[in-house]
Design a protein around this motif. Sequence first.
Motif, PDB file in Angstrom:
ATOM      1  N   TYR A 172       0.799  -1.225   0.000  1.00 46.49           N
ATOM      2  CA  TYR A 172       0.000   0.000   0.000  1.00 46.49           C
ATOM      3  C   TYR A 172       0.837   1.283   0.000  1.00 46.49           C
ATOM      4  O   TYR A 172       0.410   2.294  -0.534  1.00 46.49           O
ATOM      5  CB  TYR A 172      -0.920   0.015   1.225  1.00 46.49           C
ATOM      6  CG  TYR A 172      -1.929  -1.117   1.224  1.00 46.49           C
ATOM      7  CD1 TYR A 172      -3.132  -0.988   0.545  1.00 46.49           C
ATOM      8  CD2 TYR A 172      -1.659  -2.315   1.885  1.00 46.49           C
ATOM      9  CE1 TYR A 172      -4.055  -2.028   0.529  1.00 46.49           C
ATOM     10  CE2 TYR A 172      -2.572  -3.358   1.876  1.00 46.49           C
ATOM     11  CZ  TYR A 172      -3.763  -3.210   1.198  1.00 46.49           C
ATOM     12  OH  TYR A 172      -4.671  -4.244   1.173  1.00 46.49           O
ATOM     13  N   THR A 179      -2.390   9.601   3.015  1.00 49.57           N
ATOM     14  CA  THR A 179      -2.583   8.191   2.658  1.00 49.57           C
ATOM     15  C   THR A 179      -1.911   7.279   3.670  1.00 49.57           C
ATOM     16  O   THR A 179      -2.468   6.245   4.062  1.00 49.57           O
ATOM     17  CB  THR A 179      -2.003   7.926   1.256  1.00 49.57           C
ATOM     18  OG1 THR A 179      -2.649   8.788   0.312  1.00 49.57           O
ATOM     19  CG2 THR A 179      -2.235   6.478   0.839  1.00 49.57           C
ATOM     20  N   LEU A 229      -4.116   7.153   6.810  1.00 51.40           N
ATOM     21  CA  LEU A 229      -5.326   6.361   6.580  1.00 51.40           C
ATOM     22  C   LEU A 229      -5.010   4.871   6.569  1.00 51.40           C
ATOM     23  O   LEU A 229      -5.721   4.061   7.175  1.00 51.40           O
ATOM     24  CB  LEU A 229      -5.969   6.774   5.252  1.00 51.40           C
ATOM     25  CG  LEU A 229      -6.614   8.165   5.201  1.00 51.40           C
ATOM     26  CD1 LEU A 229      -6.991   8.522   3.770  1.00 51.40           C
ATOM     27  CD2 LEU A 229      -7.854   8.203   6.082  1.00 51.40           C
ATOM     28  N   LYS A 249      -6.256   1.908   9.313  1.00 55.12           N
ATOM     29  CA  LYS A 249      -7.008   0.721   8.881  1.00 55.12           C
ATOM     30  C   LYS A 249      -6.288  -0.551   9.305  1.00 55.12           C
ATOM     31  O   LYS A 249      -6.908  -1.501   9.779  1.00 55.12           O
ATOM     32  CB  LYS A 249      -7.201   0.747   7.366  1.00 55.12           C
ATOM     33  CG  LYS A 249      -8.085   1.863   6.854  1.00 55.12           C
ATOM     34  CD  LYS A 249      -9.549   1.626   7.176  1.00 55.12           C
ATOM     35  CE  LYS A 249     -10.132   0.552   6.301  1.00 55.12           C
ATOM     36  NZ  LYS A 249     -11.587   0.391   6.510  1.00 55.12           N
ATOM     37  N   ARG A 301      -6.238   4.997  -2.720  1.00 53.06           N
ATOM     38  CA  ARG A 301      -7.181   5.305  -1.634  1.00 53.06           C
ATOM     39  C   ARG A 301      -8.313   4.285  -1.562  1.00 53.06           C
ATOM     40  O   ARG A 301      -8.706   3.853  -0.481  1.00 53.06           O
ATOM     41  CB  ARG A 301      -7.768   6.706  -1.831  1.00 53.06           C
ATOM     42  CG  ARG A 301      -6.769   7.842  -1.586  1.00 53.06           C
ATOM     43  CD  ARG A 301      -6.542   8.031  -0.088  1.00 53.06           C
ATOM     44  NE  ARG A 301      -5.616   9.118   0.160  1.00 53.06           N
ATOM     45  CZ  ARG A 301      -5.987  10.379   0.311  1.00 53.06           C
ATOM     46  NH1 ARG A 301      -7.268  10.699   0.226  1.00 53.06           N
ATOM     47  NH2 ARG A 301      -5.099  11.316   0.543  1.00 53.06           N
ATOM     48  N   ASP A 302      -8.863   3.878  -2.730  1.00 50.41           N
ATOM     49  CA  ASP A 302      -9.968   2.910  -2.718  1.00 50.41           C
ATOM     50  C   ASP A 302      -9.499   1.575  -2.150  1.00 50.41           C
ATOM     51  O   ASP A 302     -10.238   0.908  -1.422  1.00 50.41           O
ATOM     52  CB  ASP A 302     -10.516   2.718  -4.127  1.00 50.41           C
ATOM     53  CG  ASP A 302     -11.234   3.966  -4.632  1.00 50.41           C
ATOM     54  OD1 ASP A 302     -11.628   4.800  -3.793  1.00 50.41           O
ATOM     55  OD2 ASP A 302     -11.383   4.094  -5.860  1.00 50.41           O
ATOM     56  N   GLN A 311      -9.427   1.464   1.652  1.00 47.87           N
ATOM     57  CA  GLN A 311     -10.722   1.324   2.316  1.00 47.87           C
ATOM     58  C   GLN A 311     -11.091  -0.136   2.554  1.00 47.87           C
ATOM     59  O   GLN A 311     -11.842  -0.455   3.476  1.00 47.87           O
ATOM     60  CB  GLN A 311     -11.813   2.008   1.474  1.00 47.87           C
ATOM     61  CG  GLN A 311     -11.653   3.509   1.352  1.00 47.87           C
ATOM     62  CD  GLN A 311     -11.539   4.200   2.702  1.00 47.87           C
ATOM     63  OE1 GLN A 311     -12.278   3.876   3.642  1.00 47.87           O
ATOM     64  NE2 GLN A 311     -10.615   5.146   2.825  1.00 47.87           N
ATOM     65  N   SER A 312     -10.575  -1.031   1.717  1.00 45.84           N
ATOM     66  CA  SER A 312     -10.892  -2.452   1.877  1.00 45.84           C
ATOM     67  C   SER A 312      -9.836  -3.190   2.704  1.00 45.84           C
ATOM     68  O   SER A 312      -9.933  -4.410   2.865  1.00 45.84           O
ATOM     69  CB  SER A 312     -11.026  -3.117   0.502  1.00 45.84           C
ATOM     70  OG  SER A 312      -9.801  -3.023  -0.216  1.00 45.84           O
TER      71      SER A 312
END
Length: 313
Positions: free
Chosen positions: A20, A53, A56, A60, A192-193, A196-197
């Motif tokens: 990531y 990023t 985030l 997560k 970014r998408d 989120q997962s």
Amino acid sequence: MNLAKRAEMLHVIDTLATHYLKGKVRAVRLSVIALLSGGHILLEDIPGLGKTTLALALAKALGLSFGRVQCTSDLLPTDITGLSIFNREESRFTFVSGPIFNNVVLVDEINRAMPKTQSALLEAMEERKVTVEGTTHHLPGPFLVIATQNPVEQVGTYPLPESQLDRFMVRSGIGYPPDIIEKAIIKGGSIRDGIQSLEPLVSANDIAEAQRAVKEGVYLSDTVVDYLYTIVAATRNHPAISSGISTRGAIGMAETAKAHAYLEGRDYVIPEDVKAIAVPVGAHRLILTMENENLDKGELLNAVLNAIPVPLA
């Protein structure tokens, strides 16, 4: 050797840096070191390099509650801490908590907030509690603030004074990724998408256990303490520095050195651990003399480190 949850914390770093946040392994590792040592991290670099990023993705991966504050010049302290609102049905005031009441708080572009708002945030970071209208509310743990800051010369910013920079355990830049990685990022577009997962890789209990292992299970010898103090004292006596590393800064260096040793798989600190964290933990705490204020603090602290003999054990 009891380095509880070390494998889990390394898994967080490896997963983020490999899938990531390619090319940002140093910033990811420093963020985890700040978390393990109970501190907070300030990411400082120009816009567009992935500061937000990173925050985030880390939130997560850690599986903790997450709050975000987008700083602007009209942001009020209560927008961060929360406030009491009158409840007509119950005829009483009810406290509505702000985003600071999360385990991981991203404070984006902290230097765009007014000094009064910055002070309220930094006080909450230090005290780990918020007092609103005479009532004290404790913040949850684990608690990590990841603040981002653009260079101070940009328009519309309020640079953090040195006394407030001292509240951050670690300050780091992001930097441009290596050429081949940046080309792949350009080709693949924003991640970014995908973030989120991202499923949590550890739990709050795992993090708390890892923090205890760092605090109670990693040994700091008198020899290493003497070495660390020699570095701190050298910054206080350097002709280009008007104010060297504070006692709080020295404690931060000791705690982050223990976290670094933990990640390296040792239950004791060696001088190389101190050298590894000295600049990200110590450089932003230096106050330079007026005639030397344009010097790079990181390079200056590295010069101090290189002039001090490393003890054998």
